[in-house]
Scaffold this active site. Structure first.
Site, short mmCIF file in Angstrom:
data_model
loop_
_atom_site.label_atom_id
_atom_site.label_comp_id
_atom_site.label_asym_id
_atom_site.label_seq_id
_atom_site.Cartn_x
_atom_site.Cartn_y
_atom_site.Cartn_z
N ASP A 163 0.85 -1.20 0.00
CA ASP A 163 0.00 0.00 0.00
C ASP A 163 0.88 1.25 0.00
O ASP A 163 1.60 1.51 0.96
CB ASP A 163 -0.90 -0.01 1.23
CG ASP A 163 -1.82 1.20 1.28
OD1 ASP A 163 -2.96 1.07 0.79
OD2 ASP A 163 -1.42 2.27 1.80
N TYR A 223 3.16 9.99 -0.71
CA TYR A 223 4.26 9.41 0.08
C TYR A 223 5.62 9.65 -0.58
O TYR A 223 6.65 9.55 0.09
CB TYR A 223 4.08 7.89 0.25
CG TYR A 223 2.86 7.45 0.99
CD1 TYR A 223 2.01 8.35 1.65
CD2 TYR A 223 2.52 6.10 1.05
CE1 TYR A 223 0.87 7.90 2.31
CE2 TYR A 223 1.39 5.65 1.71
CZ TYR A 223 0.57 6.56 2.33
OH TYR A 223 -0.56 6.10 2.99
N LYS A 258 -2.74 5.95 -4.32
CA LYS A 258 -3.83 6.87 -3.97
C LYS A 258 -3.68 8.21 -4.69
O LYS A 258 -2.56 8.67 -4.94
CB LYS A 258 -3.87 7.10 -2.46
CG LYS A 258 -3.87 5.82 -1.64
CD LYS A 258 -3.93 6.10 -0.14
CE LYS A 258 -3.64 4.85 0.66
NZ LYS A 258 -2.19 4.53 0.71
N HIS A 269 -7.58 9.70 -1.80
CA HIS A 269 -6.87 9.67 -0.52
C HIS A 269 -7.66 10.33 0.63
O HIS A 269 -7.70 9.80 1.74
CB HIS A 269 -5.50 10.33 -0.69
CG HIS A 269 -4.48 9.86 0.28
ND1 HIS A 269 -3.14 9.84 -0.03
CD2 HIS A 269 -4.57 9.40 1.55
CE1 HIS A 269 -2.45 9.38 1.03
NE2 HIS A 269 -3.30 9.12 1.98
#
Length: 278
Positions: A45, A50, A75, A108
């Protein structure tokens, strides 16, 4: 070790236990995901925000694992909801991951002040129909957001990924999911903050009874509740510990005692409230 899978409303199945790379630095992501694969994880994930999709992609390419054995989630970030931005965003993520499609693509956050999450969901449906994501879902969406996107499109998300742990069980989101055929994924599954779950006597007693660690007990609680869970760790020994949770089962009494750790007033929440992050 066989990790159970859960059938989604998209017709695809998702491994119930995965590995999350939130806060894993870009230059460590390839190593961390490679070690997760070595431990046995096949569900990874990540997210555009990120900043480590390239590292995840490098680990996938290096692994030699068949693509059909992997389940990869990423996401859509909050600044890509409007217009056709979701289409551009998924193609950027796929380029970084080195994939033709992801297994799951999530909105998200609803970012309600921007009021574009319905458009984002409409574009997600197009992305799924174009074959760029096998399943689509949301993250951090509350029942009010879920009601609105389903009313607009008739399409129920496959999953909603929310902060969920024994001190913050999001029972309203779980109930919405059960009523509408949507599964719930737990982020921050071990909790933290003012309710240190791993030191709680209810958890430590169960750990002692099963020869397990407190973290294993909490992950087991998620699994037995039918939740999809992905603890994160950058240490291989902790990854292995978190993965080794199918060899024991909590009793009904232990499950009920852990269920009772939720103060149910929202005070166990660690992350940002979905209405406040835009």
């Amino acid at each position: 070790m066989s990790i159970p899978t859960i059938p989604l409303n998209s017709g695809h199945a998702i491994p119930q236990l995965g590995f999350g790379v939130f806060k894993v630095p870009a230059d460590e992501a390839e190593r961390a995901v490679s070690e997760a694969f070595e431990v046995g994880y096949r569900h990874i994930d990540t997210a555009a925000i990120y900043g480590n999709e390239e590292g995840v992609g490098a680990a996938i390419a290096k692994s030699g694992l068949p693509r059909e054995d992997l389940f990869i989630t990423t996401k859509l970030w909050n600044d890509r909801h409007a217009g056709s931005e979701p289409h551009a965003a998924i193609r950027e993520s796929l380029d970084k991951l080195g994939l033709e499609a992801v297994d799951l693509y999530l909105v998200h956050w609803p970012a309600p002040a921007n009021d574009q999450y319905v458009n984002a969901w409409e574009r997600m449906i197009e992305i799924r129909d174009a074959g760029l994501a096998r399943s689509i879902g949301v993250s951090n969406h509350l029942p009010e957001h879920l009601d609105r996107i389903v009313a607009a499109t008739g399409v129920v998300p496959a999953v909603d990924q929310v902060e969920l742990h024994p001190a913050y069980q999001q029972r309203d989101v779980q109930a919405w999911g059960k009523a509408h055929g949507m599964h719930v994924e737990s982020w921050g599954p071990l909790g933290q903050g003012k309710y240190p779950l791993l030191e709680n006597p209810v958890v430590t007693a169960a750990a002692e009874a099963h020869g397990a660690t407190p973290a294993q007990v909490v992950i087991r609680w998620h699994l037995q509740n039918g939740l999809i869970v992905f603890p994160k760790s950058s240490r291989k020994e902790r990854m292995a510990e978190n993965f080794d949770v199918v060899g024991f089962e909590l009793s009904a009494q232990e499950m009920a005692a852990i269920d009772g750790l939720d103060p149910q007033d929202g005070s166990g929440r660690v992350g940002t409230h979905p209405s406040e992050l835009n």
